[in-house]
Design a protein around this motif. Sequence first.
Motif, PDB file in Angstrom:
ATOM      1  N   TYR A  16      44.823  21.468  36.440  1.00 22.70           N
ATOM      2  CA  TYR A  16      44.967  21.795  35.102  1.00 22.70           C
ATOM      3  C   TYR A  16      44.105  22.960  34.575  1.00 22.70           C
ATOM      4  CZ  TYR A  16      45.772  21.357  29.920  1.00 22.70           C
ATOM      5  OH  TYR A  16      45.994  21.559  28.681  1.00 22.70           O
ATOM      6  N   VAL A  17      44.624  23.889  33.849  1.00 20.67           N
ATOM      7  CA  VAL A  17      44.078  25.122  33.499  1.00 20.67           C
ATOM      8  C   VAL A  17      44.361  25.468  31.885  1.00 20.67           C
ATOM      9  CG1 VAL A  17      43.936  26.449  35.628  1.00 20.67           C
ATOM     10  CG2 VAL A  17      45.783  26.796  34.181  1.00 20.67           C
ATOM     11  N   GLN A  18      43.415  25.987  31.076  1.00 21.01           N
ATOM     12  CA  GLN A  18      43.830  25.839  29.605  1.00 21.01           C
ATOM     13  C   GLN A  18      42.897  27.280  29.351  1.00 21.01           C
ATOM     14  OE1 GLN A  18      44.053  22.662  27.167  1.00 21.01           O
ATOM     15  NE2 GLN A  18      42.377  23.593  25.591  1.00 21.01           N
ATOM     16  N   ASN A  46      53.994  21.530  34.077  1.00 21.44           N
ATOM     17  CA  ASN A  46      54.166  21.256  32.822  1.00 21.44           C
ATOM     18  C   ASN A  46      53.233  22.298  31.821  1.00 21.44           C
ATOM     19  OD1 ASN A  46      55.922  18.927  32.636  1.00 21.44           O
ATOM     20  ND2 ASN A  46      54.579  18.014  33.967  1.00 21.44           N
ATOM     21  N   PRO A  47      53.973  22.929  31.050  1.00 17.98           N
ATOM     22  CA  PRO A  47      52.907  23.677  30.182  1.00 17.98           C
ATOM     23  C   PRO A  47      53.045  23.007  28.837  1.00 17.98           C
ATOM     24  CG  PRO A  47      55.338  24.218  29.837  1.00 17.98           C
ATOM     25  CD  PRO A  47      55.367  23.167  30.906  1.00 17.98           C
ATOM     26  N   ARG A  48      51.612  23.539  28.184  1.00 20.20           N
ATOM     27  CA  ARG A  48      51.402  23.201  26.838  1.00 20.20           C
ATOM     28  C   ARG A  48      50.933  24.605  25.728  1.00 20.20           C
ATOM     29  NH1 ARG A  48      50.867  17.602  25.976  1.00 20.20           N
ATOM     30  NH2 ARG A  48      50.559  16.400  27.716  1.00 20.20           N
ATOM     31  N   LEU A  49      51.373  24.667  25.059  1.00 16.59           N
ATOM     32  CA  LEU A  49      51.260  25.804  23.770  1.00 16.59           C
ATOM     33  C   LEU A  49      50.776  25.384  22.506  1.00 16.59           C
ATOM     34  CD1 LEU A  49      54.153  27.943  24.745  1.00 16.59           C
ATOM     35  CD2 LEU A  49      51.891  28.166  25.788  1.00 16.59           C
ATOM     36  N   ALA A  50      49.874  26.096  22.010  1.00 18.54           N
ATOM     37  CA  ALA A  50      49.669  25.477  20.453  1.00 18.54           C
ATOM     38  C   ALA A  50      49.292  27.163  19.935  1.00 18.54           C
ATOM     39  CB  ALA A  50      48.424  24.514  20.394  1.00 18.54           C
ATOM     40  N   ALA A  51      49.619  26.921  18.538  1.00 21.33           N
ATOM     41  CA  ALA A  51      49.357  28.236  17.670  1.00 21.33           C
ATOM     42  C   ALA A  51      48.513  27.213  16.453  1.00 21.33           C
ATOM     43  CB  ALA A  51      50.373  28.981  17.177  1.00 21.33           C
ATOM     44  N   VAL A  52      47.161  27.589  16.041  1.00 21.34           N
ATOM     45  CA  VAL A  52      46.569  26.985  15.137  1.00 21.34           C
ATOM     46  C   VAL A  52      46.127  27.858  13.953  1.00 21.34           C
ATOM     47  CG1 VAL A  52      44.418  25.480  14.441  1.00 21.34           C
ATOM     48  CG2 VAL A  52      45.668  25.195  16.514  1.00 21.34           C
ATOM     49  N   LEU A  63      51.115  24.705  15.280  1.00 22.07           N
ATOM     50  CA  LEU A  63      52.618  24.583  15.941  1.00 22.07           C
ATOM     51  C   LEU A  63      52.218  24.114  17.416  1.00 22.07           C
ATOM     52  CD1 LEU A  63      53.947  27.948  14.627  1.00 22.07           C
ATOM     53  CD2 LEU A  63      54.366  25.631  13.423  1.00 22.07           C
ATOM     54  N   LEU A  64      52.957  23.178  17.753  1.00 20.10           N
ATOM     55  CA  LEU A  64      52.620  22.554  19.334  1.00 20.10           C
ATOM     56  C   LEU A  64      53.831  22.579  20.181  1.00 20.10           C
ATOM     57  CD1 LEU A  64      50.572  19.618  17.768  1.00 20.10           C
ATOM     58  CD2 LEU A  64      49.383  21.936  18.618  1.00 20.10           C
ATOM     59  N   TYR A  65      53.936  22.783  21.272  1.00 21.74           N
ATOM     60  CA  TYR A  65      54.878  22.719  22.215  1.00 21.74           C
ATOM     61  C   TYR A  65      54.343  22.091  23.699  1.00 21.74           C
ATOM     62  CZ  TYR A  65      57.986  23.612  26.288  1.00 21.74           C
ATOM     63  OH  TYR A  65      58.847  23.457  27.404  1.00 21.74           O
ATOM     64  N   GLY A  66      54.907  21.337  24.153  1.00 13.81           N
ATOM     65  CA  GLY A  66      54.453  20.615  25.606  1.00 13.81           C
ATOM     66  C   GLY A  66      55.518  20.154  26.187  1.00 13.81           C
ATOM     67  N   PRO A  94      60.508  11.364  38.099  1.00 16.78           N
ATOM     68  CA  PRO A  94      59.847  10.973  37.089  1.00 16.78           C
ATOM     69  C   PRO A  94      60.740  11.254  35.724  1.00 16.78           C
ATOM     70  CG  PRO A  94      59.032  13.063  38.017  1.00 16.78           C
ATOM     71  CD  PRO A  94      60.222  12.741  38.975  1.00 16.78           C
ATOM     72  N   GLU A  95      60.316  10.496  34.588  1.00 13.19           N
ATOM     73  CA  GLU A  95      60.626  10.351  33.365  1.00 13.19           C
ATOM     74  C   GLU A  95      60.051  11.747  32.784  1.00 13.19           C
ATOM     75  OE1 GLU A  95      61.372   5.937  32.021  1.00 13.19           O
ATOM     76  OE2 GLU A  95      59.629   6.961  31.273  1.00 13.19           O
ATOM     77  N   GLU A  96      60.891  12.693  32.001  1.00 12.65           N
ATOM     78  CA  GLU A  96      60.320  13.893  31.478  1.00 12.65           C
ATOM     79  C   GLU A  96      60.450  13.952  30.028  1.00 12.65           C
ATOM     80  OE1 GLU A  96      62.359  16.811  33.787  1.00 12.65           O
ATOM     81  OE2 GLU A  96      61.096  16.453  35.448  1.00 12.65           O
ATOM     82  N   ILE A  97      59.395  14.345  29.225  1.00 14.52           N
ATOM     83  CA  ILE A  97      59.651  14.650  27.912  1.00 14.52           C
ATOM     84  C   ILE A  97      59.107  16.171  27.442  1.00 14.52           C
ATOM     85  CG2 ILE A  97      57.160  13.665  27.573  1.00 14.52           C
ATOM     86  CD1 ILE A  97      58.405  12.686  24.938  1.00 14.52           C
ATOM     87  N   THR A  98      59.975  16.544  26.628  1.00 14.51           N
ATOM     88  CA  THR A  98      59.473  17.962  25.813  1.00 14.51           C
ATOM     89  C   THR A  98      59.382  17.552  24.523  1.00 14.51           C
ATOM     90  OG1 THR A  98      60.835  19.145  27.589  1.00 14.51           O
ATOM     91  CG2 THR A  98      60.418  20.231  25.672  1.00 14.51           C
TER      92      THR A  98
END
Length: 183
Positions: A16-18, A46-52, A63-66, A94-98
Amino acid sequence: VVWLDVDPETRLVGLYVQDEYRARDRLALTAGLRYDHYSSFGDALNPRLAAVWSLAPESTLKLLYGRAFRAPNAYEFYYEDGGVSAKVNPDLKPEEITTYEIVADRHFGPDWHASVAVFANEVTNLISEVVDPADDLVYSANLDRVRARGVECQVECQLAAAALARASVTWTRAEDRATGDLL
């Protein structure tokens, strides 16, 4: 009598990198990426993005996306009983969620905090048990797709140093994407 003896060799790797970037004094952008490798089904990225955005010292807008996944468990992936009632599906994924989410947070003094979140989730490859009509054996398969949308409200109060009170309510509408039926 031994009914089932499964001891597969399984290897899991996760990285994991962030990073956070301050676009402005009151705007932070965060990006993360997770890589997983399972010897049973392969790779997942799997990506994760956030704007705070800090609207004021006591208020933020997020605003969150993952994307994420749930690997098949041992029963779903390995269970079979020699053709009596169940068999293995070697193509199980695997099950996947966006997820998409907008969250508004507000502090009211030092002890009170409230938030409202609006969210939408798209779930694919949900694992279900099915019966193969060719041999009447049960197996796990990726069948369903679900869309869930909703709103969550939460209030919390710090009553004392060791006591926190929290109340929340969530309204969710989840539907089967193939049929439109509510879940």
